[in-house]
Design a protein around this motif. Structure first.
Motif, PDB file in Angstrom:
ATOM      1  N   UNK A 140     101.023 -77.240  -7.356  1.00 12.67           N
ATOM      2  CA  UNK A 140     101.702 -78.139  -6.432  1.00 12.67           C
ATOM      3  C   UNK A 140     100.992 -79.490  -6.351  1.00 12.67           C
ATOM      4  N   UNK A 141      99.668 -79.458  -6.266  1.00 13.64           N
ATOM      5  CA  UNK A 141      98.915 -80.720  -6.219  1.00 13.64           C
ATOM      6  C   UNK A 141      99.102 -81.519  -7.501  1.00 13.64           C
ATOM      7  N   UNK A 142      99.123 -80.823  -8.634  1.00 12.04           N
ATOM      8  CA  UNK A 142      99.352 -81.500  -9.903  1.00 12.04           C
ATOM      9  C   UNK A 142     100.735 -82.148  -9.945  1.00 12.04           C
ATOM     10  N   UNK A 143     101.740 -81.445  -9.391  1.00 14.50           N
ATOM     11  CA  UNK A 143     103.099 -81.991  -9.368  1.00 14.50           C
ATOM     12  C   UNK A 143     103.193 -83.223  -8.473  1.00 14.50           C
ATOM     13  N   UNK A 144     102.593 -83.126  -7.288  1.00 14.91           N
ATOM     14  CA  UNK A 144     102.606 -84.280  -6.374  1.00 14.91           C
ATOM     15  C   UNK A 144     101.834 -85.459  -6.975  1.00 14.91           C
TER      16      UNK A 144
END
Length: 292
Positions: free
Chosen positions: A155-159
């Motif tokens: 999720x952090x990578x996507x954001x």
């Protein structure tokens, strides 16, 4: 030769992220850690900081600037940073390593304009629309960062992908939005190789081999695209690093010379004077005078 004379700060682990590859900072009011003030240092990671309110002065390499409100600042590895003063700070920072950008098949992020930074910028001005978008995205990043779980890093990578892509669009608009030609791309790859290997290699032939082209072709393209010979780019990178170390540290000239790949200090002195008109010692004395 690979030991950097200027201290290099790594990402410290915290309760939310234990891999040392991603970290979120959030400050409101007085800056909590003043131990870095007036200490020249580098970071081994990237840092993006959204400044809402600030009253501080900093240096990037030999350039000083005042932090502005409602502005995004971005810093990469190897730059020498000095925090001269911090009065008030209200900001959110996202720090991440090159390795984090390569997670989950996102290595293409390393080629985004904001990360490559071909125009050596460090600030992006924001419109009201930009501020709303970035604020909302940062809130999502902070919430995910504080929520441990199997999907946290994805999720952090996507954001982060969305944030870097959005900021790269602003970067190209505020610095230069033209598409790079093949020749311009070669210039950027050449400069990137110099940044990576300037300590070890000082000749055009070495970089031509890395880029799988002839030294003659490389020299012709670099001269046509930049207006200066390829060897001058190598020399300029060496001089930039020498200036950083002379300005920000008290390391002996022989140590700086060895760090930059010169086996003979006297040759380094002659090289520096030829390129700048001053000896290293004279440059150090002259530039130190700019400190208040």
């Amino acid at each position: 030769m690979n030991t950097l004379p200027v201290p290099v700060y790594t990402l410290e682990q915290d309760e939310f992220m234990s891999n040392g590859q991603f970290k979120v900072y959030h400050f409101e009011g007085d800056f909590p850690d003043r131990s870095e003030l007036l200490i020249p240092h580098r970071k081994d990671h990237y840092l993006i900081a959204f400044i809402r309110k600030a009253g501080s002065r900093q240096w990037i390499d030999m350039n000083s600037f005042e932090l502005k409100e409602h502005t995004v600042y971005f810093f990469g590895p190897h730059q020498v940073i000095v925090k001269e003063e911090i009065k008030q700070l209200w900001s959110t920072g996202i720090a991440f390593t090159k390795e984090f950008l390569s997670l989950h098949g996102n290595s293409a992020l390393l080629q985004l304009p904001l990360i490559v930074n071909p125009y050596n910028g460090y600030a992006l001005e924001l419109t009201a629309t930009d501020i709303i978008f970035i604020e909302e995205l940062l809130q999502k990043i902070i919430a995910e960062y504080r929520q441990k779980g199997d999907w946290q890093q994805r999720m952090l990578s996507a954001y982060l992908t969305v944030l870097l892509t959005y900021l790269s669009r602003l970067y190209t608009a505020q610095y230069k939005g033209d598409e790079l030609s093949n020749e311009q791309q070669l210039l950027k790859r050449f400069q990137a190789k110099i940044d990576e290997f300037y300590q070890q290699y000082h000749e055009v032939n070495d970089y031509a081999s890395m880029l799988n082209i002839s030294a003659g072709h490389l020299s012709d393209v670099i001269k046509s695209q930049s207006g200066k010979p390829a060897i001058k780019h190598i020399h300029d990178r060496l001089i930039m690093e020498a200036r950083r170390l002379l300005f920000h540290t008290d390391h002996p000239l022989k140590d700086i010379s060895f760090h930059l790949g010169f086996s003979d200090t006297s040759y380094f002195n002659r090289f520096f004077k030829r390129e700048t008109g001053l000896t290293p010692a004279a440059y150090r004395d002259q530039t130190r005078a700019i400190y208040p």
